[in-house]
Design an enzyme around this catalytic site. Structure first.
Site, PDB file in Angstrom:
ATOM      1  N   LYS A  53       7.862 -11.461  -3.672  1.00  0.00           N
ATOM      2  CA  LYS A  53       6.913 -10.405  -4.040  1.00  0.00           C
ATOM      3  C   LYS A  53       7.615  -9.049  -4.073  1.00  0.00           C
ATOM      4  CE  LYS A  53       3.008 -13.067  -2.381  1.00  0.00           C
ATOM      5  NZ  LYS A  53       2.103 -13.434  -1.277  1.00  0.00           N
ATOM      6  N   GLN A  97       0.601 -11.133   4.574  1.00  0.00           N
ATOM      7  CA  GLN A  97       0.924 -12.525   4.232  1.00  0.00           C
ATOM      8  C   GLN A  97       0.232 -13.472   5.222  1.00  0.00           C
ATOM      9  OE1 GLN A  97       2.822 -13.495   1.465  1.00  0.00           O
ATOM     10  NE2 GLN A  97       2.046 -15.525   2.007  1.00  0.00           N
ATOM     11  N   ASP A 120      -4.661  -8.235  -2.920  1.00  0.00           N
ATOM     12  CA  ASP A 120      -4.734  -9.696  -2.869  1.00  0.00           C
ATOM     13  C   ASP A 120      -6.138 -10.177  -3.273  1.00  0.00           C
ATOM     14  OD1 ASP A 120      -2.719 -11.494  -2.412  1.00  0.00           O
ATOM     15  OD2 ASP A 120      -2.789 -11.378  -0.222  1.00  0.00           O
TER      16      ASP A 120
END
Ligand code: NAP
Length: 285
Positions: A53, A97, A120
């Site tokens: 990412k 995460q 997200d």
């Protein structure tokens, strides 16, 4: 029939090139889109994901910071860090995460992220916005699947029947909402579905998001259907594979996404898109 491949790597390159152009133009106006990625603990898969990412951000001209913390970081300390990033003007998107260590409540952490920085798309405000058709952030994996459909001329799904296999909060449910928003008729199947094939055989589009190999086989697919494979599993040789029996289903489907090289790269690509859009939303209308 031999299915045509929807190439997630090629589509990602196109979308990321567009992100890079828009990011450069924002930077020229004094706003460099910025993403903060938080990793707690040493989960090996998570380490690979966050590295990818951060690299994707750098390649597209986005600013990114990777914050790594030991697995014993307290929940309170993580929440404090998120509060600081919520207030940081150089950061437009915050990604924590998952999975987090067991002593930290995932839900509490996600809800602590400002909805304006929830790139997200996991915050309740983002899920609610998707549900009622308001502006929010779309969860990256289903958003990537929708881009893949768009890339083969299937942006408007009026008259199409889509079957989603899986109902998780991060893939199956938002996928179903996005397909509905694109005017498809949607059926959601899960582990309690008595005969999956009865539903999938009627589908013009099947999205498999289960996490088990060979959930979808050739006899379960209508000739010419579009098959999108979200699953990430390992086969007997330890190689990455999806939920779909790729060799068999390719002989029946009209379009298919491979694993690897399908949905996976699109997920990261849509994270870049969301981060860019978070920054673009700060511009005066
Ligand atoms: P999850 O939370 O474990 O959800 C799996 C879903 O599959 C559940 O809804 C479950 O039903 C359903 N299911 C299980 N066995 C089934 C069966 N035999 N028939 C029909 N449905 C069944 O998983 P997830 O987080 O959504 O992830 C799904 C897969 O996608 C995983 O392989 C994951 O690694 C992968 N993934 C890939 C990406 C990417 O970027 N490519 C991103 C995210 C996830 P119940 O709800 O009834 O239990």
């Amino acid at each position: 029939m031999t299915a045509q491949i929807i190439d997630g790597n090629a589509l990602s390159r196109q979308v990321r090139a567009d992100v890079a152009t828009r990011a450069a133009s924002l930077t020229a106006r004094g706003i460099t889109p910025g993403l903060a990625v938080i990793l707690v603990g040493e989960n090996p898969a998570s380490q690979v994901y966050v590295r990818n990412k951060v690299k994707a951000c750098a390649d597209a001209g986005l600013h990114s910071v990777l914050e790594r913390y030991d697995a014993d970081l307290s929940e309170a300390a993580l929440l404090d860090r998120i509060a600081a990033l919520n207030a940081d003007p150089a950061i437009h998107g915050i990604l924590v995460q998952l999975p987090l260590p067991r002593h930290i409540d995932d839900h509490k952490v996600i809800e602590a992220i400002s909805p304006a920085k929830d790139v997200d798309g996991f915050h309740i405000a983002s899920a609610g916005a998707l549900m009622v058709g308001e502006v929010g952030f779309k969860a990256c994996t289903p958003y990537g699947c929708m881009k893949m459909l768009e890339s083969i001329g299937m942006a408007n799904l009026r008259g199409k029947h889509a079957v989603v296999i899986g109902r998780s909060n991060i893939v199956g449910k938002p996928m179903a909402m996005m397909l509905l928003a694109a005017n498809a008729t949607v059926t959601v199947c899960h582990s309690g579905t008595a005969d999956l094939g009865v539903f999938t055989r009627q589908a013009d589009i099947v999205v498999a998001a289960v996490g088990k190999r060979n959930v979808l086989t050739a006899d379960m697919v209508k000739p010419g259907a579009v098959v999108i494979d979200v699953g990430m599993n390992r086969n007997d040789e330890g190689k990455l594979c999806g939920d779909v029996d790729y060799a068999g289903v390719s002989t029946v489907a009209g379009w298919i996404t491979p694993v690897p090289g399908g949905v996976g790269p699109m997920t990261i690509t849509m994270l870049l898109v969301n981060t860019l859009e978070a920054a673009e939303r700060l511009l005066p209308a």
